[in-house]
Enzyme design. Structure first.
Site, short mmCIF file in Angstrom:
data_model
loop_
_atom_site.label_atom_id
_atom_site.label_comp_id
_atom_site.label_asym_id
_atom_site.label_seq_id
_atom_site.Cartn_x
_atom_site.Cartn_y
_atom_site.Cartn_z
N HIS A 167 -28.23 5.32 7.97
CA HIS A 167 -26.76 5.34 7.91
C HIS A 167 -26.20 6.74 7.62
O HIS A 167 -25.29 7.21 8.30
CB HIS A 167 -26.25 4.38 6.86
CG HIS A 167 -26.78 2.97 6.98
ND1 HIS A 167 -26.98 2.37 8.20
CD2 HIS A 167 -27.13 2.05 6.05
CE1 HIS A 167 -27.44 1.14 8.00
NE2 HIS A 167 -27.54 0.92 6.71
N ASP A 197 -33.78 3.28 2.83
CA ASP A 197 -32.82 2.20 3.07
C ASP A 197 -31.49 2.73 3.63
O ASP A 197 -30.85 2.06 4.44
CB ASP A 197 -32.59 1.45 1.75
CG ASP A 197 -31.76 0.19 1.91
OD1 ASP A 197 -32.10 -0.60 2.82
OD2 ASP A 197 -30.81 -0.02 1.15
N GLU A 234 -22.35 2.37 -3.66
CA GLU A 234 -22.21 0.93 -3.81
C GLU A 234 -22.19 0.59 -5.29
O GLU A 234 -22.81 1.28 -6.09
CB GLU A 234 -23.40 0.21 -3.17
CG GLU A 234 -23.55 0.45 -1.69
CD GLU A 234 -24.71 -0.36 -1.11
OE1 GLU A 234 -24.46 -1.44 -0.60
OE2 GLU A 234 -25.86 0.10 -1.22
N ASP A 251 -27.73 -0.14 13.97
CA ASP A 251 -27.37 0.48 12.69
C ASP A 251 -25.93 0.06 12.48
O ASP A 251 -25.02 0.56 13.16
CB ASP A 251 -27.48 2.01 12.82
CG ASP A 251 -27.15 2.71 11.51
OD1 ASP A 251 -26.27 2.22 10.76
OD2 ASP A 251 -27.75 3.76 11.23
N HIS A 252 -25.71 -0.86 11.55
CA HIS A 252 -24.37 -1.45 11.49
C HIS A 252 -23.30 -0.43 11.08
O HIS A 252 -22.13 -0.64 11.32
CB HIS A 252 -24.33 -2.71 10.62
CG HIS A 252 -24.36 -2.45 9.15
ND1 HIS A 252 -25.49 -2.03 8.50
CD2 HIS A 252 -23.41 -2.54 8.20
CE1 HIS A 252 -25.22 -1.89 7.21
NE2 HIS A 252 -23.96 -2.19 6.99
#
Ligand code: BG6
Length: 508
Positions: free
Chosen positions: A259, A254, A235, A196-197
């Site tokens: 996240h 998503d 975003e 999970d970046h």
């Protein structure tokens, strides 16, 4: 989970190099490889963290000679490397990329990977290998099966074998369980790194340092002093050519299930007994378990799904979601989510956590905002009660990474006037700016065997357990998606969610 990717501060130990190993990338001709993985490896190399014997085994089905494949890969990386790729760096990578061509369904491919790894083992990787699944999840089964047949997952004679799995880890609870079972039939849980970046971002990791390395925050980090918490991941981009995938996923799958839940977990979890990987992961999962399950009633009242319509950017019309290529013109997929949730434990009982995320919102900003309660007695109520604003602690994840504290101060002058001021810490001022996408840290951690920042199977399943009832309820009715204009802060219904509680979203 230990390193800063630039010069360590005076007195801090410098990070050790990653273990010698080969990184086998399945999906080496794909977008992720050139946009994220290769630039991250380049940054690790620049920080001196990659050993000299490091090699990449690039697996793809592109019909090209090894040299041509390598050149195309490095050409495409050049566009994503900051600062640009130097000739010497290019040469370093050229000498370390091995192309293995084949179809993922073909057992012969895995035999070739095996031969490559055996040869490279003699060249200094000691047989250590990290398999990166940079492919859509419907191909995991083929790869994992191929690795099993070729006995590539076996750790023997002191060598390690690890697998990094990219999200999405399933699309609901049942599929996530199925995926975990598939992987578990070949790899032990201790070999599986679900990436999970967001967990690799410096500021996200800093949430733990902020909370557990400072004595001043812990005493107030609870329901007695905190009014509510807002977690925003906004975003400005749209679906960016990923409409095909996105239209079957949506913002809840998503972004929220992974996240945002991890940001929530790090913000709200109990202190772990130690920073050992599983102790930290235990606490993150425990927090997710404490989220009050959604019911048909709370889904109707406490969740909002939105979809962007057209808007203007710099005088140019930007299409609405339904006009995006490969998106259905009647799509009811959500491109934004706002929701309220409660955490049923002693620390957080009755403190609302408001989460929101979306594409084409007004600004690119990710932050965790903690709003503190007002003082018990407003002494200034006669003079300027309406001026007294609540205190906020804001952890800015990106951009402009840092932490600020908003509090009240007297405005100089003969009258008693109160104004809000900000104490600001910016990462850049103290540590300079190190280019990092999150992948650097995570690749390095995998190469050193640190699982702290990766999802464990139970955390993935718990995340899905929470959102699956919402997904089911939403898919049962298509008329609940609220339109919002591109570059706004989402649909009015998202504002109403807080207004009902007498609150409003911060406008970061
Ligand atoms: C990815 C999502 O996981 O995270 C994308 O699939 C999203 O839709 C991206 O744009 C956001 O990541 P970052 O690091 O740019 O905030």
């Amino acid at each position: 989970m230990s390193h800063v990717l630039q010069e360590p501060v005076a007195g801090a130990p410098s990070a050790r190099q990653a273990d010698v190993c080969a990184m086998v990338i399945f999906g080496a001709s794909g977008d992720l490889t050139k946009r994220k993985l290769m630039p991250a490896l380049l940054n690790l190399r620049r920080s001196g963290l990659l050993p000299d014997t490091f090699v990449i085994v690039a697996v793809a089905r592109t019909d090209a000679t090894p040299e041509a494949f390598r050149d195309t890969l490095l050409d495409s990386v050049a566009g994503f490397a900051h600062p640009p790729l130097e000739p010497a760096e290019r040469e370093w990578f050229e000498a370390r990329i091995r192309y293995v061509r084949g179809e993922l369904q073909d057992p012969g491919l895995y035999a070739r990977v095996r031969t490559a790894l055996e040869e490279l083992g003699r060249g200094g990787t000691r047989g250590n290998a990290l398999f990166y699944l940079a492919v859509p999840p419907d191909l995991f089964d083929d790869i994992v099966g191929g690795l099993r047949q070729a006995q590539l997952a076996r750790e023997e004679e002191g060598r390690w074998r690890r697998v990094i799995v990219e999200k999405p880890f399933g699309r609901d609870l049942a599929s996530a369980r199925q995926l975990n079972r598939q992987i578990a039939s070949v790899f032990r849980e201790g070999q599986v790194y679900r990436i999970d970046h967001y967990l690799g971002k410096e500021t996200v990791q800093n949430l733990m340092v902020l909370r557990f390395a400072n004595g001043i925050f812990e005493p107030v980090w609870n329901r007695r002093y905190i009014d509510h918490v807002e977690i925003t991941v906004a975003e400005t981009v749209g679906v960016e050519g990923r409409g095909g995938y996105y239209d079957t996923a949506g913002a809840l799958r998503d972004m929220v299930q992974n996240h945002l839940f991890q940001l929530l977990a790090l913000t709200a979890m109990e202190p772990p007994n130690s920073f050992e990987a599983d102790r930290v992961r235990d606490e993150r999962v425990k927090l997710l378990h404490a989220i009050r399950p959604f019911t048909p009633d709370t889904i109707a009242h406490d969740t909002v799904r939105g979809q962007y319509t057209a808007g203007m950017a710099d005088g140019t019309r930007v299409p609405g979601y339904r006009e995006e290529p490969t998106v259905s013109p009647t799509s009811t997929t959500e491109t934004s989510v706002a929701l309220k949730l409660l955490i049923d434990n002693w620390r957080w009982a009755d403190v609302p956590f408001y989460l929101r995320t979306g594409k084409r919102l007004a600004r690119r900003v990710s932050e965790v905002a903690i709003r503190f309660k007002q003082p018990p007695l407003l002494l200034f109520r006669d003079v300027c009660a309406e001026q007294v604003q609540p205190n906020f602690l804001i952890v800015r994840i990106q951009p402009d990474e840092g932490i600020s504290l908003r509090f009240e101060a007297k405005v100089p002058g003969p009258n008693l006037t109160v104004g809000t001021v900000r104490m600001d810490f910016k990462y850049e001022d103290y540590f300079g700016s190190a280019p990092s996408s999150g992948y650097e840290t995570l690749l390095y951690d995998c190469m050193t065997g640190d699982m702290t920042l990766f999802h464990r199977a139970d955390s993935v399943e718990t995340g899905w357990q929470i959102v699956t009832p919402i997904l089911d309820a939403w898919s049962a009715t298509s008329d609940g998606v609220a339109p919002y204009q591109a570059f706004s802060w989402g649909p009015p219904e998202a504002d109403a969610l807080l207004a009902r509680d007498g609150r409003e979203w911060r406008k970061p």
